[in-house]
Design an enzyme around this catalytic site. Sequence first.
Site, PDB file in Angstrom:
ATOM      1  N   GLN A  16       0.813  -1.220   0.000  1.00 51.12           N
ATOM      2  CA  GLN A  16       0.000   0.000   0.000  1.00 51.12           C
ATOM      3  C   GLN A  16       0.855   1.282   0.000  1.00 51.12           C
ATOM      4  OE1 GLN A  16      -2.620   0.893   3.134  1.00 51.12           O
ATOM      5  NE2 GLN A  16      -1.247   0.117   4.725  1.00 51.12           N
ATOM      6  N   ILE A  17       1.973   1.293   0.689  1.00 46.14           N
ATOM      7  CA  ILE A  17       2.830   2.495   0.617  1.00 46.14           C
ATOM      8  C   ILE A  17       3.399   2.616  -0.799  1.00 46.14           C
ATOM      9  CG2 ILE A  17       4.936   3.620   1.457  1.00 46.14           C
ATOM     10  CD1 ILE A  17       4.405   2.363   4.181  1.00 46.14           C
ATOM     11  N   GLY A  18       3.830   1.478  -1.342  1.00 47.43           N
ATOM     12  CA  GLY A  18       4.359   1.479  -2.712  1.00 47.43           C
ATOM     13  C   GLY A  18       3.398   2.150  -3.682  1.00 47.43           C
ATOM     14  N   ARG A  99       5.415  -1.701  17.138  1.00 44.89           N
ATOM     15  CA  ARG A  99       6.255  -1.918  15.950  1.00 44.89           C
ATOM     16  C   ARG A  99       7.384  -2.891  16.242  1.00 44.89           C
ATOM     17  NH1 ARG A  99       5.435   3.683  16.321  1.00 44.89           N
ATOM     18  NH2 ARG A  99       3.960   4.481  14.805  1.00 44.89           N
ATOM     19  N   VAL A 130      11.882   2.396   5.698  1.00 46.13           N
ATOM     20  CA  VAL A 130      10.511   2.729   6.115  1.00 46.13           C
ATOM     21  C   VAL A 130       9.900   1.539   6.863  1.00 46.13           C
ATOM     22  CG1 VAL A 130       8.198   3.307   5.241  1.00 46.13           C
ATOM     23  CG2 VAL A 130      10.217   4.331   4.177  1.00 46.13           C
ATOM     24  N   ASP A 163       6.662  11.318  11.778  1.00 44.88           N
ATOM     25  CA  ASP A 163       6.460  11.825  13.141  1.00 44.88           C
ATOM     26  C   ASP A 163       6.664  13.342  13.165  1.00 44.88           C
ATOM     27  OD1 ASP A 163       6.303   9.047  14.034  1.00 44.88           O
ATOM     28  OD2 ASP A 163       8.409   9.030  13.489  1.00 44.88           O
ATOM     29  N   HIS A 191      11.268   5.569  16.057  1.00 49.61           N
ATOM     30  CA  HIS A 191       9.915   5.676  15.478  1.00 49.61           C
ATOM     31  C   HIS A 191       9.028   4.681  16.234  1.00 49.61           C
ATOM     32  CE1 HIS A 191       6.632   6.035  12.680  1.00 49.61           C
ATOM     33  NE2 HIS A 191       6.721   4.757  12.350  1.00 49.61           N
TER      34      HIS A 191
HETATM   35  P1  NAD Z   1       1.895  -3.842   2.817  1.00 51.26           P
HETATM   36  O1  NAD Z   1       1.667  -5.130   3.524  1.00 51.26           O
HETATM   37  O2  NAD Z   1       0.762  -3.174   2.114  1.00 51.26           O
HETATM   38  O3  NAD Z   1       3.050  -4.032   1.746  1.00 51.26           O
HETATM   39  C1  NAD Z   1       4.258  -4.636   2.064  1.00 51.26           C
HETATM   40  C2  NAD Z   1       4.853  -5.146   0.767  1.00 51.26           C
HETATM   41  O4  NAD Z   1       6.158  -5.614   1.074  1.00 51.26           O
HETATM   42  C3  NAD Z   1       4.065  -6.325   0.162  1.00 51.26           C
HETATM   43  O5  NAD Z   1       3.878  -6.111  -1.224  1.00 51.26           O
HETATM   44  C4  NAD Z   1       4.980  -7.513   0.441  1.00 51.26           C
HETATM   45  O6  NAD Z   1       4.854  -8.533  -0.535  1.00 51.26           O
HETATM   46  C5  NAD Z   1       6.338  -6.828   0.388  1.00 51.26           C
HETATM   47  N1  NAD Z   1       7.420  -7.576   1.017  1.00 51.26           N
HETATM   48  C6  NAD Z   1       7.384  -8.346   2.126  1.00 51.26           C
HETATM   49  N2  NAD Z   1       8.584  -8.902   2.326  1.00 51.26           N
HETATM   50  C7  NAD Z   1       9.396  -8.459   1.345  1.00 51.26           C
HETATM   51  C8  NAD Z   1      10.755  -8.685   1.012  1.00 51.26           C
HETATM   52  N3  NAD Z   1      11.518  -9.513   1.723  1.00 51.26           N
HETATM   53  N4  NAD Z   1      11.268  -8.057  -0.071  1.00 51.26           N
HETATM   54  C9  NAD Z   1      10.503  -7.243  -0.822  1.00 51.26           C
HETATM   55  N5  NAD Z   1       9.211  -6.999  -0.569  1.00 51.26           N
HETATM   56  C10 NAD Z   1       8.666  -7.600   0.503  1.00 51.26           C
HETATM   57  O7  NAD Z   1       2.587  -2.873   3.887  1.00 51.26           O
HETATM   58  P2  NAD Z   1       2.698  -1.281   3.827  1.00 51.26           P
HETATM   59  O8  NAD Z   1       1.479  -0.712   4.447  1.00 51.26           O
HETATM   60  O9  NAD Z   1       3.128  -0.844   2.482  1.00 51.26           O
HETATM   61  O10 NAD Z   1       3.858  -1.053   4.921  1.00 51.26           O
HETATM   62  C11 NAD Z   1       5.170  -1.486   4.677  1.00 51.26           C
HETATM   63  C12 NAD Z   1       6.028  -1.279   5.928  1.00 51.26           C
HETATM   64  O11 NAD Z   1       6.146   0.118   6.215  1.00 51.26           O
HETATM   65  C13 NAD Z   1       5.472  -1.916   7.202  1.00 51.26           C
HETATM   66  O12 NAD Z   1       6.533  -2.504   7.936  1.00 51.26           O
HETATM   67  C14 NAD Z   1       4.899  -0.728   7.960  1.00 51.26           C
HETATM   68  O13 NAD Z   1       4.830  -0.961   9.355  1.00 51.26           O
HETATM   69  C15 NAD Z   1       5.920   0.323   7.614  1.00 51.26           C
HETATM   70  N6  NAD Z   1       5.532   1.726   7.844  1.00 51.26           N
HETATM   71  C16 NAD Z   1       6.487   2.562   8.347  1.00 51.26           C
HETATM   72  C17 NAD Z   1       6.204   3.903   8.568  1.00 51.26           C
HETATM   73  C18 NAD Z   1       7.252   4.832   9.144  1.00 51.26           C
HETATM   74  O14 NAD Z   1       6.913   5.988   9.462  1.00 51.26           O
HETATM   75  N7  NAD Z   1       8.492   4.436   9.278  1.00 51.26           N
HETATM   76  C19 NAD Z   1       4.938   4.393   8.257  1.00 51.26           C
HETATM   77  C20 NAD Z   1       3.980   3.517   7.733  1.00 51.26           C
HETATM   78  C21 NAD Z   1       4.299   2.169   7.540  1.00 51.26           C
HETATM   79  C1  LMR Z   2       2.969   4.727  11.410  1.00 47.06           C
HETATM   80  O1  LMR Z   2       3.555   5.398  12.248  1.00 47.06           O
HETATM   81  O2  LMR Z   2       1.861   5.072  10.921  1.00 47.06           O
HETATM   82  C2  LMR Z   2       3.601   3.461  10.899  1.00 47.06           C
HETATM   83  O3  LMR Z   2       4.824   3.207  11.544  1.00 47.06           O
HETATM   84  C3  LMR Z   2       2.695   2.285  10.964  1.00 47.06           C
HETATM   85  C4  LMR Z   2       2.518   1.807  12.382  1.00 47.06           C
HETATM   86  O4  LMR Z   2       2.666   0.607  12.613  1.00 47.06           O
HETATM   87  O5  LMR Z   2       2.226   2.635  13.239  1.00 47.06           O
END
Ligand code: NAD
Ligand code: LMR
Length: 330
Positions: A16-18, A99, A130, A163, A191
């Site tokens: 979903q982020i992608g 997390r 991320v 954040d 984070h």
């Molecule tokens: P999502 O489940 O929608 O997508 C994750 C994608 O990663 C999927 O397409 C999955 O197939 C792929 N994936 C899993 N393992 C993999 C690997 N080894 N190599 C390549 N691709 C792989 O998740 P999302 O909502 O896009 O979130 C992704 C990550 O970002 C999560 O860990 C989430 O907690 C994190 N996140 C971080 C922040 C931040 O502020 N740092 C904010 C939001 C989400």
């Molecule tokens: C966020 O801060 O929204 C992301 O890190 C997703 C989470 O697990 O909180």
Amino acid sequence: MSKSPIRVTVTGAAGQIGYSLLFRIASGEMLGKDQPVILQLLDLPQAQKAVNGVIMELEDCAFPLLAGVIATDDPAVAFKDTQVALLVGARPRGPGMERKDLLTENAKIFTVQGAAIGQYADPDVKVLVVGNPCNTNAYIAKETAKKFGRVKEKNFTAMLRLDHNRALSQLAAKSGRTVDSLKNLVVWGNHSPTMYADYRFVTSNGDSVKTLINDETWNRETFLPKVGKRGAAIIEARGLSSAASAANAAIDHVRDWVLGSKGEWVTMGIPSDGSYGIPEGIIFGVAVTTENGEYKRVEGIEVDEFSRERINFTLNELEEERAGVADLLK
Ligand code: NAD
Ligand code: LMR
């Protein structure tokens, strides 16, 4: 004369982020409206069909800056010669999880990808992690890549920008000032809910925002918990973790790193150099300014007693996470 394309790797490209991120990168919002890009998309074998669907949509946008797209499930291919790597792919948390509960499950991803970056990426690659828990995952990738001695350790960073943006928005609402008038915010640490969003030095058009708000109870009982627990509140409301705002923060982080923050403070999770009592190497959110593709830590920020307590609290958590992955890094 047009610029040579920059190779940008995005992992978790089918997620979903992608989906919120790729179109903005391809339209020039991250690296500049005159900068062509080649996207190198990594996802798991079972996600390749969905990645191909995203690629069809990228093609259908006819972005003039999109000079090529590669889709692969092989990290060696995805990170080959890459100059900017966004490590998004990892499992997100669900309701009721922290997390760091993702650490064991996601940590291995970052040893594999750290090794691929260490061997195949451009030596100056800028890495933004991320995928959660992002500070410790960035630490794992950095420590693994370091074994190959090719890429710059200081270029492994974690995303605290979401954040930072969340805190800016809350401060603007409380002070009645515009978001873009607010300067000198920093979010220290991890984070996670232990992060310390510190607005002691924030100004708006020269006025102290701390003085304008003048409410320490609000700071401690509303602002800090709200910013720290915002990710959980979004999961609770959407049933899914934040995606568009996370992608937006990733764009902000890399754009400022590459194109400069024009003297403004921004928060980045970066490997500590030992300042502010943070042990060297830990990936910690600090204030930086950026210029000519380099970040520079803001030095000499006064740390009062409350701030020291908060910084130590988030540091302890990061030290525990680091100890938890020590075996993986042997
Ligand atoms: P999502 O489940 O929608 O997508 C994750 C994608 O990663 C999927 O397409 C999955 O197939 C792929 N994936 C899993 N393992 C993999 C690997 N080894 N190599 C390549 N691709 C792989 O998740 P999302 O909502 O896009 O979130 C992704 C990550 O970002 C999560 O860990 C989430 O907690 C994190 N996140 C971080 C922040 C931040 O502020 N740092 C904010 C939001 C989400
Ligand atoms: C966020 O801060 O929204 C992301 O890190 C997703 C989470 O697990 O909180």
